[in-house]
Design a protein around this motif. Structure first.
Motif, PDB file in Angstrom:
ATOM      1  N   CYS B  40       0.833  -1.195   0.000  1.00  0.00           N
ATOM      2  CA  CYS B  40       0.000   0.000   0.000  1.00  0.00           C
ATOM      3  C   CYS B  40       0.875   1.255   0.000  1.00  0.00           C
ATOM      4  CB  CYS B  40      -0.926  -0.031   1.220  1.00  0.00           C
ATOM      5  SG  CYS B  40      -2.206   1.216   1.191  1.00  0.00           S
ATOM      6  N   LEU B  41       1.931   1.230   0.811  1.00  0.00           N
ATOM      7  CA  LEU B  41       2.820   2.386   0.876  1.00  0.00           C
ATOM      8  C   LEU B  41       3.562   2.575  -0.452  1.00  0.00           C
ATOM      9  CD1 LEU B  41       4.237   1.966   4.505  1.00  0.00           C
ATOM     10  CD2 LEU B  41       2.567   3.648   3.699  1.00  0.00           C
ATOM     11  N   LEU B  42       4.079   1.466  -0.992  1.00  0.00           N
ATOM     12  CA  LEU B  42       4.790   1.553  -2.268  1.00  0.00           C
ATOM     13  C   LEU B  42       3.835   2.006  -3.375  1.00  0.00           C
ATOM     14  CD1 LEU B  42       7.003  -1.675  -2.124  1.00  0.00           C
ATOM     15  CD2 LEU B  42       7.721   0.692  -1.819  1.00  0.00           C
ATOM     16  N   LEU B  45       3.369   5.686  -3.321  1.00  0.00           N
ATOM     17  CA  LEU B  45       4.495   6.399  -3.929  1.00  0.00           C
ATOM     18  C   LEU B  45       4.533   6.208  -5.446  1.00  0.00           C
ATOM     19  CD1 LEU B  45       7.188   5.409  -1.272  1.00  0.00           C
ATOM     20  CD2 LEU B  45       6.236   7.695  -1.636  1.00  0.00           C
ATOM     21  N   GLY B  46       3.655   5.306  -5.921  1.00  0.00           N
ATOM     22  CA  GLY B  46       3.605   5.067  -7.360  1.00  0.00           C
ATOM     23  C   GLY B  46       4.681   4.119  -7.866  1.00  0.00           C
ATOM     24  N   TRP B  47       5.414   3.487  -6.940  1.00  0.00           N
ATOM     25  CA  TRP B  47       6.510   2.607  -7.360  1.00  0.00           C
ATOM     26  C   TRP B  47       6.016   1.222  -7.752  1.00  0.00           C
ATOM     27  CZ3 TRP B  47      10.547   3.824  -2.903  1.00  0.00           C
ATOM     28  CH2 TRP B  47      10.897   5.177  -3.003  1.00  0.00           C
ATOM     29  N   TYR B  48       4.987   0.775  -7.027  1.00  0.00           N
ATOM     30  CA  TYR B  48       4.593  -0.623  -7.245  1.00  0.00           C
ATOM     31  C   TYR B  48       4.029  -0.845  -8.643  1.00  0.00           C
ATOM     32  CZ  TYR B  48       3.658  -5.348  -5.724  1.00  0.00           C
ATOM     33  OH  TYR B  48       3.697  -6.714  -5.609  1.00  0.00           O
ATOM     34  N   ASP B  49       3.366   0.192  -9.182  1.00  0.00           N
ATOM     35  CA  ASP B  49       2.820   0.054 -10.537  1.00  0.00           C
ATOM     36  C   ASP B  49       3.913  -0.219 -11.564  1.00  0.00           C
ATOM     37  OD1 ASP B  49       0.146   0.003 -10.444  1.00  0.00           O
ATOM     38  OD2 ASP B  49      -0.178   2.154 -10.722  1.00  0.00           O
ATOM     39  N   LYS B  50       5.094   0.337 -11.309  1.00  0.00           N
ATOM     40  CA  LYS B  50       6.210   0.095 -12.226  1.00  0.00           C
ATOM     41  C   LYS B  50       6.577  -1.378 -12.228  1.00  0.00           C
ATOM     42  CE  LYS B  50       8.094   4.722 -12.211  1.00  0.00           C
ATOM     43  NZ  LYS B  50       8.020   5.479 -10.937  1.00  0.00           N
ATOM     44  N   SER B  60       1.238  -8.449  -9.296  1.00  0.00           N
ATOM     45  CA  SER B  60      -0.126  -8.145  -8.856  1.00  0.00           C
ATOM     46  C   SER B  60      -0.737  -9.274  -8.031  1.00  0.00           C
ATOM     47  CB  SER B  60      -1.021  -7.824 -10.062  1.00  0.00           C
ATOM     48  OG  SER B  60      -1.223  -8.981 -10.843  1.00  0.00           O
ATOM     49  N   VAL B  61      -0.299 -10.521  -8.250  1.00  0.00           N
ATOM     50  CA  VAL B  61      -0.863 -11.652  -7.503  1.00  0.00           C
ATOM     51  C   VAL B  61      -0.374 -11.720  -6.051  1.00  0.00           C
ATOM     52  CG1 VAL B  61      -0.936 -14.175  -7.389  1.00  0.00           C
ATOM     53  CG2 VAL B  61      -1.460 -13.028  -9.528  1.00  0.00           C
ATOM     54  N   PRO B  62       0.917 -11.481  -5.771  1.00  0.00           N
ATOM     55  CA  PRO B  62       1.333 -11.477  -4.357  1.00  0.00           C
ATOM     56  C   PRO B  62       0.644 -10.359  -3.577  1.00  0.00           C
ATOM     57  CG  PRO B  62       3.242 -11.709  -5.777  1.00  0.00           C
ATOM     58  CD  PRO B  62       2.083 -11.365  -6.672  1.00  0.00           C
ATOM     59  N   LEU B  63       0.579 -10.504  -2.251  1.00  0.00           N
ATOM     60  CA  LEU B  63      -0.210  -9.576  -1.442  1.00  0.00           C
ATOM     61  C   LEU B  63       0.182  -8.106  -1.509  1.00  0.00           C
ATOM     62  CD1 LEU B  63      -1.273 -11.646   1.621  1.00  0.00           C
ATOM     63  CD2 LEU B  63      -2.742 -10.417   0.056  1.00  0.00           C
ATOM     64  N   ASN B  68      -1.315  -2.499  -3.096  1.00  0.00           N
ATOM     65  CA  ASN B  68      -1.218  -1.513  -4.174  1.00  0.00           C
ATOM     66  C   ASN B  68      -2.598  -1.137  -4.706  1.00  0.00           C
ATOM     67  OD1 ASN B  68       0.209   0.020  -6.254  1.00  0.00           O
ATOM     68  ND2 ASN B  68      -0.535  -1.566  -7.655  1.00  0.00           N
ATOM     69  N   THR B  69      -3.467  -2.157  -4.801  1.00  0.00           N
ATOM     70  CA  THR B  69      -4.844  -1.889  -5.241  1.00  0.00           C
ATOM     71  C   THR B  69      -5.521  -0.911  -4.287  1.00  0.00           C
ATOM     72  OG1 THR B  69      -4.920  -4.164  -6.028  1.00  0.00           O
ATOM     73  CG2 THR B  69      -7.012  -3.000  -5.895  1.00  0.00           C
ATOM     74  N   LEU B  70      -5.298  -1.120  -2.984  1.00  0.00           N
ATOM     75  CA  LEU B  70      -5.875  -0.225  -1.980  1.00  0.00           C
ATOM     76  C   LEU B  70      -5.383   1.204  -2.209  1.00  0.00           C
ATOM     77  CD1 LEU B  70      -5.374  -2.361   1.274  1.00  0.00           C
ATOM     78  CD2 LEU B  70      -7.556  -1.858   0.200  1.00  0.00           C
TER      79      LEU B  70
END
Lengths: 150, 117, 336
Positions: B40-42, B45-50, B60-63, B68-70
């Motif tokens: 959620c934090l990542l 920051l917009g990093w996880y989408d990368k 996207s499958v790991p928790l 990130n969806t949240l």
């Protein structure tokens, strides 16, 4: 009297315990987690590709992938297979969304015998409840920060 | 190629979880919490989408993907509704996953009886 | 009459006869090295019931009935039943013995319960308060997991130091007459706390209690490890056993040759993936069938049977309290 007693400070004993306790076979566990987690993600990727070919767009598609994986994991939990996968894969089957599904389904099945309301109903989130709680709290934090800095 | 990336990144995230379990005696429940919060934090920051752009289902499958969806949901809602979106966005975006888990878990509990390890 | 020996022991001059011993066990135990010694092997751990808890009740019933049968006694001849288990408020024992309608003392000593039962049973018989006393203890893997840890369906890994709760029940009939192996003394353990808080390392929590009571036993009876053919601890597992041997070595006793642990005997830990070994009330209670048989055949003449227990509940662990250890020694001799 002292001769009759095991006199040892907690710290000294803790040291002894650490020496006597075998470490988890961490390298082996990590390899198994890598394989298990990798396979589950590949199944997710497969579903993504298939759904994309049906023209689902990103958001809907990702949601559909999650829902299908959650359903499969629930079914495997009910059949008693997910715990066996978990014994092999460890974190490999805990960390994917399927592990979340397993953590909701497992108490639901186990505590059904204590009634549908106070058993299944009350205990269904014993493991997953904290995930939803802290996930939601974090999202509010992110939302508030985003509101001020965007 | 997308399968290779999904396998490596997804497996890699699980390995991080495994190291935490073995090294810190964290139970699996705590790992789940940690990963969702982290994701959620990542995501904020917009990093996880990368990472998702690179690895697809591997991220996207790991928790953390759930986390990130949240984050993405809450930010979209803040954009659309202003401050109130901070309250509603997270759960709204996760509603599908949580509801699916509840429904399937309930069905499984009705159909199946407890099994041994 | 019982004689107080030293500071923490009793000696029964005439000995208390162990008339019969029974055991009923589940699937995993039936695949283990002790299968030939177990009276009834069940191939379904639900034992035809709807829940694990009810299954454990059946194990209790069956073990008690079988022990009475083997002693050629009707249950009406049993003066007292002493029993305990790991479920909340010892529910399995209570439900298991209720239909027998015999005077009942419910015990709780965690996994040391069978040792506690044999100790108190021996005192009852020796003091003339009863002719036949039934001692029983049980545990069930899935019932224990659901109560103390997570639902069994949850796909998590168990740490290397963790033990596997034995599914089943064991019982023994103590009697004031007969020529079977006899309980000739007991040493009652104190609670020992060396600050272990890891609920996945029960062996470490119990080892100091086992060392403590054994040390006291040696002093009280002026005995040494060599005085016994075997010294059986309950469920220390591989980790706890190592610690026990080390703790006693520091005190000048080497028990390595005599010591065996029921938790390490009941499963083949390599093949059965049980990590540190077996645990639970039934672990020592079922292994006792093997020990008794070997006493009957003369393979052993004099042994110590010392079930170990980890005293705690899920709340105490969650609140950060340490896990307390307890251990009771029962001295058994083939001839008096």
């Amino acid at each position: 009297m002292a001769k009759r007693e095991i006199v040892k400070s907690d710290k000294d004993y803790d040291k002894l315990v650490k020496e006597a306790s075998p470490n988890s076979p961490i390298v082996k566990n990590c390899i198994k987690a890598f394989i298990g987690g990798g396979i589950i993600c590949c199944i997710g990727q497969f579903l993504m590709n298939v759904l994309s070919s049906y023209g689902l767009v990103t958001e809907e598609r990702n949601m559909a992938v999650s829902v299908i994986l959650i359903g499969i994991a629930s079914l495997l939990t009910g059949l008693g297979w997910y715990s066996k996968i978990g014994r092999f894969a460890g974190a490999g089957s805990v960390v994917p969304i399927t592990g979340f599904s397993n953590s909701v389904t497992a108490p639901a099945i186990e505590f059904k015998k204590e009634g549908f309301v106070m058993g299944l109903g009350a205990k269904i989130f014993t493991v997953a409840g904290p995930v939803i709680l802290y996930g939601t709290l974090t999202s509010i934090f992110v939302g508030i920060v985003y509101y001020f800095v965007r | 190629m997308d399968y290779v990336k999904a396998f490596i990144v997804g497996g890699g995230i699980c390995v991080i979880g495994q190291i935490l379990i073995d090294k810190t005696k964290l139970t699996s429940a705590r790992i789940l919490v940690l990963f969702v919060v982290l994701g959620c934090l990542l995501g904020g920051l917009g990093w996880y989408d990368k990472l998702i752009d690179f690895a697809g289902a591997g991220a996207s499958v790991p928790l953390p993907g759930f986390g990130n969806t949240l984050a993405k949901g809450v930010m979209a809602e803040v954009d659309a509704r202003g401050f109130a979106g901070a309250l509603t966005g997270g759960l709204k975006s996760a509603a599908g996953g949580i509801t699916a888990a509840i429904v399937f878990a309930f069905l499984a509990a009705v159909i199946f009886s407890p099994k041994e390890k | 009459m019982a004689l107080k020996v030293g500071l923490t022991s009793l000696k029964f001059e005439n000995g208390v006869n162990i008339k019969s011993v029974s055991s009923v066990a589940g699937t995993k135990e039936g695949e283990g090295p002790l299968k030939e010694y177990i009276d009834i092997l069940v191939n379904d751990n639900l034992y035809g019931q709807k829940t694990w808890e009810k299954a454990e009740t059946e194990f209790v019933k069956k073990a008690v009935e079988t022990a009475a049968q083997k002693a050629a006694l009707s249950l009406n001849n049993i003066d007292y039943i002493l029993a305990g288990d790991l479920q909340n408020q010892s529910a399995a024992s209570c439900f298991g013995v209720k239909d027998f309608k015999r005077p009942f003392f419910g015990l709780f000593g965690a996994c040391s319960t069978f040792g506690e039962g044999l100790s108190l049973g021996a005192v009852l018989i020796d003091s003339g308060c009863g002719k036949n006393v039934m001692c029983e203890a049980s545990s069930h893997f899935s019932a224990a997991e659901a109560q103390f840890r997570f639902p069994p369906e949850l796909g998590n890994q168990r740490p290397q130091t963790s033990t596997w709760t034995v599914t089943g029940a064991g019982a023994a009939v103590l009697s004031d007459e007969g020529s079977e192996p006899k309980i000739t003394g007991i040493t009652t353990g104190k609670i020992v706390d060396l600050g272990i808080t890891d609920a996945n390392n029960m062996g470490a929590a119990m080892a100091p209690a086992a060392a403590d009571v054994l040390l006291n036993h040696f002093k009280d009876f002026s005995a040494a490890p060599e005085s016994y053919d075997r010294i059986f601890t309950g469920d220390l597992g591989s980790v706890g056993s190592k610690l026990l041997i080390e703790l006693l070595r520091e005190k000048g006793y080497d028990i390595q040759k005599q010591h065996r642990d029921c938790g390490m005997l009941i499963y083949d830990s390599d093949k059965q993936d049980t990590h540190a070994g077996g645990s639970g009330c039934a672990c020592s209670a079922i292994t006792f069938s093997m020990i008794y048989k070997r006493l009957l055949t003369g393979e052993y003449n004099k042994i110590l049977f010392m079930p170990t227990g980890a005293l705690m509940n899920p709340s105490s662990v969650a609140q950060g309290e340490s896990i307390l250890g307890i251990c009771h020694i029962v001295m058994i001799e083939r001839q008096v």
